[in-house]
Design a protein around this motif. Structure first.
Motif, mmCIF file in Angstrom:
data_model
loop_
_atom_site.group_PDB
_atom_site.id
_atom_site.type_symbol
_atom_site.label_atom_id
_atom_site.label_comp_id
_atom_site.label_asym_id
_atom_site.label_seq_id
_atom_site.Cartn_x
_atom_site.Cartn_y
_atom_site.Cartn_z
ATOM 1 N N PHE A 168 -4.107 4.981 -0.704
ATOM 2 C CA PHE A 168 -4.086 4.225 -1.953
ATOM 3 C C PHE A 168 -4.414 2.762 -1.686
ATOM 4 N N HIS A 169 -4.754 2.003 -2.763
ATOM 5 C CA HIS A 169 -5.337 0.678 -2.559
ATOM 6 C C HIS A 169 -4.342 -0.458 -2.507
ATOM 7 N N THR A 170 -3.127 -0.305 -3.019
ATOM 8 C CA THR A 170 -2.127 -1.362 -2.927
ATOM 9 C C THR A 170 -1.110 -1.018 -1.846
ATOM 10 N N PRO A 171 -0.429 -2.006 -1.253
ATOM 11 C CA PRO A 171 0.535 -1.704 -0.189
ATOM 12 C C PRO A 171 1.650 -0.781 -0.676
ATOM 13 N N GLY A 172 2.216 -0.023 0.234
ATOM 14 C CA GLY A 172 3.309 0.884 -0.112
ATOM 15 C C GLY A 172 3.504 1.927 0.961
ATOM 16 N N GLN A 173 4.616 2.648 0.873
ATOM 17 C CA GLN A 173 4.917 3.662 1.871
ATOM 18 C C GLN A 173 4.303 4.998 1.474
ATOM 19 N N PRO A 174 4.021 5.868 2.448
ATOM 20 C CA PRO A 174 3.416 7.169 2.146
ATOM 21 C C PRO A 174 4.306 8.021 1.243
ATOM 22 N N PHE A 175 3.685 8.938 0.530
ATOM 23 C CA PHE A 175 4.435 9.865 -0.319
ATOM 24 C C PHE A 175 3.611 11.130 -0.532
ATOM 25 N N THR A 176 4.263 12.150 -1.034
ATOM 26 C CA THR A 176 3.582 13.404 -1.338
ATOM 27 C C THR A 176 3.671 13.691 -2.829
ATOM 28 N N MET A 177 2.652 14.397 -3.312
ATOM 29 C CA MET A 177 2.637 14.869 -4.695
ATOM 30 C C MET A 177 2.932 16.356 -4.676
#
Length: 308
Positions: free
Chosen positions: A104-113
């Protein structure tokens, strides 16, 4: 392909051309297989490092359109992504399990859908939620997001009522169907893993670990399976807000999963109207460069669903 029967697993990278961590992680796994570091002992493994070559070459999210929306076979393909879909959909049909690697394009921690719980409804009927949740629990990230198809259906309904979009694709009730949703519609199951920010070098490691964990969990290899994670944060997407005008702007530089409180200003329309949080929750996938008529950000709230 192994001589012993087992699950048929497909791993995709670069469905969006500017999301390159999956392609790099797949290349690492291919090198290990070629060097004999481990082998596929059961079932079938298919890995596609670059699913959208045109967008990948351009380093853009898409070529003519978003491949990960309205994914289906077209009898008369009209754009580049339609042609890719006519190859990709039969490939997904031939497999049981999908791991789709994104960033993804903004900072952040990984996640799952994750997909829906088992149901026989009309929007996204599904019978493999336990298997899907087990896979999610072993991939690494502790943040999990559900509610994708529900929120897309809500967005399409709003656009249809307002007749606000000239883009026919955004008014199509199948617009929310991407790779994982298509996989579920064909009797399999699939997980979308958002590995981190596009240019974060750690995102490649997240993708690499997830591939190996998937192969170990499903028994395709004798790689050691690391134990599942715990203490998951599960969020449910509640709404999607479109950008209406090029001058719509955010009230601050949001990152995915930044918390907000009810009534807090998230953005401002070009005419000064405030876009506020309807309740305590989280801003998800904020896109300050979204085209008018397209998704600007999502709003999520905590979910009671448990993983693991």
């Amino acid at each position: 392909m192994a001589l012993k029967p087992g699950p048929k697993v497909v791993v995709l990278g670069a469905v969006h051309g500017n999301e390159r961590c999956g392609a790099q992680a797949i290349a690492q796994v291919v090198d290990e297989l070629a060097a004999g570091a481990f082998c596929i002992e059961r079932g079938v493994l298919t890995m596609v490092p670059v699913t959208n070559p045109y967008a990948y070459q351009q380093r853009t999210r898409q070529g003519d359109r978003n491949l990960n929306r309205n994914l289906r076979v077209s009898a008369e393909p009209t754009d580049y992504e339609d042609q890719i879909a006519n190859v990709l959909c039969p490939l997904l049909d031939a497999h049981d399990v999908l791991l789709d690697l994104h960033s993804f394009h903004t900072p952040g921690q990984p996640f799952t859908m994750v997909g829906p719980t088992n149901n026989t409804g009309t929007l996204e009927p599904f019978q493999h939620s336990q298997e899907e949740e087990r896979l999610v629990a072993h991939l690494g990230p502790r943040r999990v997001v559900e509610g994708w198809m529900d929120v897309y259906a809500r967005g399409v309904q709003r656009r249809q009522q307002a007749q606000a979009s000239a883009n026919a694709a955004l008014l199509d009730t199948g617009y929310g169907i991407g790779t994982s949703e298509y996989m579920r519609s064909r009797g399999g199951y699939g997980v979308t893993l958002e590995c981190g920010q596009h240019d974060d070098p750690d995102a490649v490691g997240v993708a690499y670990r997830a591939i190996r964990q998937t192969l170990a969990l499903l028994g395709l290899t004798s790689l050691a399976l690391k134990p599942p994670e715990s203490d998951f944060q599960v969020l449910r997407l509640e709404d999607v807000v479109d950008r209406e005008h090029n001058d719509d702007h955010f009230a601050q530089p949001w990152k995915s999963f930044d918390p907000v409180v009810a009534g807090q200003v998230i953005g401002l329309r070009h005419d000064g109207r405030e876009v506020t949080a309807p309740a305590d929750g989280f801003v998800v996938f904020p896109n300050p460069g979204a085209l008018p008529g397209n998704e600007w950000f999502y709003f999520a709230r905590s979910s009671a669903r448990s993983i693991g």
